[in-house]
Design a protein around this motif. Structure first.
Motif, mmCIF file in Angstrom:
data_model
loop_
_atom_site.group_PDB
_atom_site.id
_atom_site.type_symbol
_atom_site.label_atom_id
_atom_site.label_comp_id
_atom_site.label_asym_id
_atom_site.label_seq_id
_atom_site.Cartn_x
_atom_site.Cartn_y
_atom_site.Cartn_z
ATOM 1 N N ALA A 1 0.831 -1.207 0.000
ATOM 2 C CA ALA A 1 0.000 0.000 0.000
ATOM 3 C C ALA A 1 0.868 1.261 0.000
ATOM 4 O O ALA A 1 0.598 2.222 -0.744
ATOM 5 C CB ALA A 1 -0.934 -0.014 1.205
ATOM 6 N N ARG A 2 1.904 1.265 0.820
ATOM 7 C CA ARG A 2 2.803 2.431 0.857
ATOM 8 C C ARG A 2 3.504 2.615 -0.490
ATOM 9 O O ARG A 2 3.691 3.747 -0.956
ATOM 10 C CB ARG A 2 3.821 2.258 1.982
ATOM 11 C CG ARG A 2 3.209 2.270 3.378
ATOM 12 C CD ARG A 2 4.262 2.202 4.477
ATOM 13 N NE ARG A 2 3.656 2.032 5.797
ATOM 14 C CZ ARG A 2 3.616 0.896 6.477
ATOM 15 N NH1 ARG A 2 4.197 -0.191 5.966
ATOM 16 N NH2 ARG A 2 3.034 0.828 7.656
ATOM 17 N N ARG A 3 3.911 1.528 -1.114
ATOM 18 C CA ARG A 3 4.561 1.610 -2.422
ATOM 19 C C ARG A 3 3.617 2.221 -3.455
ATOM 20 O O ARG A 3 4.019 3.079 -4.255
ATOM 21 C CB ARG A 3 4.998 0.205 -2.871
ATOM 22 C CG ARG A 3 5.825 0.190 -4.154
ATOM 23 C CD ARG A 3 5.958 -1.206 -4.734
ATOM 24 N NE ARG A 3 4.688 -1.706 -5.225
ATOM 25 C CZ ARG A 3 4.180 -1.367 -6.413
ATOM 26 N NH1 ARG A 3 4.813 -0.520 -7.205
ATOM 27 N NH2 ARG A 3 3.016 -1.871 -6.798
ATOM 28 N N ARG A 4 2.354 1.802 -3.424
ATOM 29 C CA ARG A 4 1.380 2.329 -4.393
ATOM 30 C C ARG A 4 1.099 3.812 -4.161
ATOM 31 O O ARG A 4 0.935 4.574 -5.115
ATOM 32 C CB ARG A 4 0.084 1.524 -4.317
ATOM 33 C CG ARG A 4 0.213 0.114 -4.864
ATOM 34 C CD ARG A 4 -1.104 -0.645 -4.792
ATOM 35 N NE ARG A 4 -0.952 -1.987 -5.345
ATOM 36 C CZ ARG A 4 -1.800 -2.557 -6.189
ATOM 37 N NH1 ARG A 4 -2.877 -1.894 -6.589
ATOM 38 N NH2 ARG A 4 -1.598 -3.775 -6.633
ATOM 39 N N ALA A 5 1.027 4.209 -2.906
ATOM 40 C CA ALA A 5 0.788 5.625 -2.611
ATOM 41 C C ALA A 5 1.941 6.486 -3.101
ATOM 42 O O ALA A 5 1.729 7.578 -3.657
ATOM 43 C CB ALA A 5 0.573 5.813 -1.111
ATOM 44 N N GLU A 6 3.166 6.004 -2.929
ATOM 45 C CA GLU A 6 4.339 6.725 -3.430
ATOM 46 C C GLU A 6 4.290 6.829 -4.956
ATOM 47 O O GLU A 6 4.521 7.902 -5.536
ATOM 48 C CB GLU A 6 5.619 6.009 -3.004
ATOM 49 C CG GLU A 6 5.942 6.119 -1.521
ATOM 50 C CD GLU A 6 6.515 7.474 -1.132
ATOM 51 O OE1 GLU A 6 6.769 8.295 -2.039
ATOM 52 O OE2 GLU A 6 6.708 7.705 0.082
ATOM 53 N N ALA A 7 3.992 5.723 -5.621
ATOM 54 C CA ALA A 7 3.957 5.704 -7.082
ATOM 55 C C ALA A 7 2.877 6.630 -7.631
ATOM 56 O O ALA A 7 3.038 7.215 -8.703
ATOM 57 C CB ALA A 7 3.729 4.272 -7.576
ATOM 58 N N ALA A 8 1.767 6.759 -6.902
ATOM 59 C CA ALA A 8 0.663 7.608 -7.351
ATOM 60 C C ALA A 8 0.846 9.072 -6.967
ATOM 61 O O ALA A 8 0.034 9.926 -7.350
ATOM 62 C CB ALA A 8 -0.655 7.092 -6.764
ATOM 63 N N GLY A 9 1.883 9.382 -6.196
ATOM 64 C CA GLY A 9 2.146 10.760 -5.800
ATOM 65 C C GLY A 9 1.230 11.289 -4.720
ATOM 66 O O GLY A 9 1.074 12.507 -4.583
#
Length: 272
Positions: free
Chosen positions: A82-90
């Motif tokens: 989840a943290r990785r996806r939030a980073e990727a989505a800005g």
């Protein structure tokens, strides 16, 4: 990464953390948008998401509305994704992911404008305690956004037993009226809802989906035996859920925390 023994012991929610599946709530992006719109979320809102899994709801709410989200889950592997996806989505600056128990969050009373729980309440052993906690941390006038799944057609005993084994939760077949009555009551008043039934999905479409998931590069870190077992278990569970969901529907539901009760609406209406 993970051993054969570790994968053998995982339930479905842990497996999707490993394969990094986009674990959407029932109704997917449509349901997230409906909850945001009908719950009047804005950039000033603060949402608590219960059972964020791999983070798609939190990320989508941040992208749609720009609000703050505190997202909790008990599975650390899912929170990493989840943290990785939030980073990727800005949108990582808008979301705080924390490992917490939904029945005892530790957050202050009256702290959130919305508690979004999707269908996760059905997987919590003490669901009454969880609902009490949702209500406690919610501001007066705020909303609980729930998307409970339920059986429309009566399932076989074998199907229920297979689903219990897959998710490692002692589920009992429940129906629409149970969930409406569960969420509505005390200071929680029905505000808006919409009913749906799941579409039938062919088995070969599920297989293609699983094949695509299992080709993800990060799974190359597994040894051959572990990867083979992961693929076998994940495919079996997805095919099981295909059959199970063919018996099911869900309701996208908003209830409002309001301590003052009013008489029910007498002259209702139906959309043309």
């Amino acid at each position: 990464m993970f051993s054969v023994n570790e994968i053998e012991k995982m339930d479905y929610n842990q497996l999707i953390g490993v394969v990094r599946e986009t674990n959407r709530p029932p109704g997917g992006m449509r349901s997230i948008a409906q909850i945001a719109r009908h719950g009047f979320l804005s950039r000033d809102s603060h949402v608590l998401e219960i059972g964020t899994s791999t983070g798609i709801t939190a990320v989508e709410l941040a992208k749609l509305v720009g609000c703050r989200i505190t997202a909790i889950d008990i599975n650390e592997e899912s929170l990493v994704e989840a943290r990785r996806r939030a980073e990727a989505a800005g949108v990582a600056h808008l979301i705080t992911f924390e490992r917490k128990d939904a029945t005892d969050t530790g957050y202050p009373s009256g702290h959130f404008d919305m508690v979004f729980c999707g269908n996760v309440t059905s997987l919590i052993p003490d669901r009454d305690k969880a609902l009490t906690e949702y209500t406690r941390v919610l501001k007066t006038g705020g909303f609980i956004g729930a998307i409970p799944m339920y059986y429309i057609d009566v399932p076989s005993d074998q199907l229920v037993a297979d689903v219990r084994a897959a998710i490692q939760v002692d589920i009992t077949p429940l129906y629409r009226d149970f969930w409406i009555d569960f969420f509505v009551g005390a200071d929680r008043h029905e505000y808006w809802l919409q009913d749906y039934r799941f579409d039938a999905v062919p088995a070969d479409e599920v297989d293609r989906f699983v094949d695509d998931i299992l080709r993800r590069p990060h799974l190359d870190q597994l040894d051959d035996d572990a990867r083979e077992l992961l693929g076998k278990r994940y495919r079996e569970q997805m095919q099981l859920f295909r059959v199970n969901l063919s018996h099911m529907g869900f309701t996208t539901l908003l209830v409002r925390k309001e301590p003052t009760d009013v008489e029910p609406e007498l002259f209702t209406s139906t959309a043309l």
